[in-house]
Design a protein around this motif. Structure first.
Motif, mmCIF file in Angstrom:
data_model
loop_
_atom_site.group_PDB
_atom_site.id
_atom_site.type_symbol
_atom_site.label_atom_id
_atom_site.label_comp_id
_atom_site.label_asym_id
_atom_site.label_seq_id
_atom_site.Cartn_x
_atom_site.Cartn_y
_atom_site.Cartn_z
ATOM 1 N N VAL A 72 10.953 7.046 5.208
ATOM 2 C CA VAL A 72 10.375 6.297 5.341
ATOM 3 C C VAL A 72 11.259 5.355 3.275
ATOM 4 N N PHE A 73 11.140 4.613 3.394
ATOM 5 C CA PHE A 73 11.155 3.703 2.198
ATOM 6 C C PHE A 73 10.521 2.572 1.881
ATOM 7 N N ARG A 74 10.305 3.678 0.518
ATOM 8 C CA ARG A 74 8.638 2.977 -0.153
ATOM 9 C C ARG A 74 9.005 2.461 -1.300
ATOM 10 N N TYR A 75 8.768 1.391 -1.845
ATOM 11 C CA TYR A 75 8.805 0.412 -2.655
ATOM 12 C C TYR A 75 7.920 -0.336 -3.241
ATOM 13 N N ASP A 76 8.661 -0.346 -5.132
ATOM 14 C CA ASP A 76 6.889 -1.684 -5.783
ATOM 15 C C ASP A 76 7.079 -2.614 -5.518
ATOM 16 N N LEU A 77 6.040 -2.925 -5.646
ATOM 17 C CA LEU A 77 5.295 -4.237 -5.310
ATOM 18 C C LEU A 77 5.077 -5.097 -6.737
ATOM 19 N N GLY A 78 5.714 -4.505 -7.420
ATOM 20 C CA GLY A 78 5.936 -5.739 -9.031
ATOM 21 C C GLY A 78 4.272 -5.607 -9.881
ATOM 22 N N GLY A 79 3.921 -4.550 -8.997
ATOM 23 C CA GLY A 79 2.469 -4.500 -9.860
ATOM 24 C C GLY A 79 1.105 -5.437 -9.022
ATOM 25 N N ALA A 80 1.143 -5.283 -7.713
ATOM 26 C CA ALA A 80 0.678 -5.724 -6.995
ATOM 27 C C ALA A 80 -1.007 -5.392 -6.818
ATOM 28 N N PHE A 81 -1.426 -4.174 -6.949
ATOM 29 C CA PHE A 81 -1.986 -3.518 -6.903
ATOM 30 C C PHE A 81 -2.810 -2.962 -8.676
ATOM 31 N N PHE A 82 -1.713 -1.705 -9.148
ATOM 32 C CA PHE A 82 -1.759 -1.363 -10.626
ATOM 33 C C PHE A 82 -1.056 -1.267 -11.368
ATOM 34 N N LYS A 83 -1.473 -2.154 -12.399
ATOM 35 C CA LYS A 83 -0.078 -2.690 -13.222
ATOM 36 C C LYS A 83 0.551 -1.660 -14.089
ATOM 37 N N GLN A 84 -0.181 -0.700 -14.759
ATOM 38 C CA GLN A 84 0.869 0.377 -14.705
ATOM 39 C C GLN A 84 1.685 1.665 -13.812
ATOM 40 N N TYR A 85 1.971 1.032 -12.669
ATOM 41 C CA TYR A 85 2.676 1.436 -11.641
ATOM 42 C C TYR A 85 4.017 2.089 -12.127
#
Length: 367
Positions: A72-85
């Motif tokens: 599984v590859f999980r990746y950041d969406l650039g703050g799409a929901f949580f800005k402190q992600y």
């Protein structure tokens, strides 16, 4: 179901290039052979609102032949929901928790530089089990069984949380830097408030200003109470998003607890409060379902494994508050024709919090 689809659609990532994924995996030194190909499953995911998730099967050439390696590859969406992600802390948290023997996908490699998707990512071993959905009481593993099995599955979710809360918080000391405040509870409350304000404050002067002013002021008032009445107790590792939508099952057993983006140093019991809030949330507009344990039965299942249940009224309110905050943020993605759905979920959350703390939460409908 339309509401869930609208919320998760707001965080869908773009396509991940198999060439970039192949190049990254091929550089890793612990494959047990030579990678000769990767195949990406392009089927849309049925859960997840803040990260991109891609199922991958790598083909590895070994001395004994070719074997498939499900990943599984999980990746950041650039703050799409949580800005402190931040994806790297998730990876290190999963590393520490997996080392304790807890059921979750084994984290393999961190792509902190964003070589694969342009944002940080992580690759994990895929767990064998039934994947969750964003509408757990409409479809998915809980609805593929009868009431007796469903009851066991849900009680096992509470027992699994109790196991997580026994992990030594010193193993995840990197989470001490998450949020601002003088105490671990203050740091988590302030982290959540930052996200609430970032998402909701811009809407407090728009066409639904009365609703969002009411919701924001209610959640801010509860936060002040949580800060002023915080119990004096040792910190614990908390998952932070213990919704049943983050549990994978193999039969009636929990195969994995997923998604550690909201993990923090906090109160274990608040995870249980959050989970119970999620039960009520997901069942609100779903057809009636048999086999769902009572809150008391879930609490007993948790306490039977944990050996304690401390500060429960406070922790229950904190779990409900965290869930109501994130649900409010998610509901801002709904189209105007589903405004009645947003209102129904909000009013139900206020009613639950009022029952827990009537002196803190007024029983008033949203304007």
């Amino acid at each position: 179901m339309l509401a869930g689809q609208a919320i998760t659609a707001g965080a869908r990532g773009g396509a991940v290039a198999s060439k970039a994924l192949f190049a990254f995996v091929a550089k890793q030194g612990d494959l047990g052979g030579k990678i000769i190909g990767v195949e990406i499953d392009q089927t849309p995911r049925k859960a997840g609102a803040s990260s991109g998730t891609v199922l991958v099967e790598a083909q590895v050439q070994t001395e004994d032949g070719t074997r498939a390696l499900p990943l599984v590859f999980r990746y950041d969406l650039g703050g799409a929901f949580f800005k402190q992600y931040a994806l790297a802390p998730q990876f290190w948290t999963m590393r520490a928790v997996h080392a304790s023997g807890f059921p979750l996908p084994k984290p393999l490699w961190l792509d902190e530089a964003g070589e694969v998707a342009g944002h940080p990512g992580a690759i994990m071993q895929r767990v064998r089990g039934a994947a969750p959905t964003i509408t757990p009481f409409n479809d998915g593993p809980l609805m593929a069984v009868g009431p007796a099995e469903r009851r066991t599955m849900l009680l096992n979710a509470a027992r699994t949380l109790a196991r997580l809360h026994s992990v030594d918080p010193r193993a995840v000391s990197h989470l001490d830097a998450r949020g601002e405040g003088a105490s671990f509870i203050a740091r988590d409350v302030n982290w959540v408030l930052f996200e609430l304000r970032h998402t909701v404050n811009p809407l407090r002067t728009g066409p639904k200003a009365a609703f969002y002013n009411h919701a924001s002021e209610t959640l801010e008032r509860i936060a002040r109470y949580l800060l002023s009445e915080a119990p004096d107790r040792p910190p614990e590792l908390a998952h932070g998003d213990a919704n049943i939508t983050n549990f994978m099952y193999d039969g009636v057993e929990v195969a994995a607890l997923l998604d550690y983006e909201l993990s923090h140093i906090g109160l274990g019991e608040a995870d249980l409060g959050y989970q119970l809030a999620g039960f009520s949330h997901f069942r609100l507009l779903a057809p009636p379902v048999d086999g769902v344990p009572s809150d008391e039965e879930m609490v007993d299942a948790y306490a039977s494994v944990r050996g304690k249940l401390a500060d429960w009224p406070y922790a229950r309110l904190m779990g409900e508050w965290r869930h109501a905050t994130f649900a409010t943020m998610g509901m801002t993605r709904l189209p105007p024709e589903l405004a009645h759905v947003e209102r129904a979920y909000w009013d139900a959350a206020v009613e639950r919090m009022h029952r827990i703390a009537p002196d803190v939460v007024a029983m008033e409908r949203a304007p």
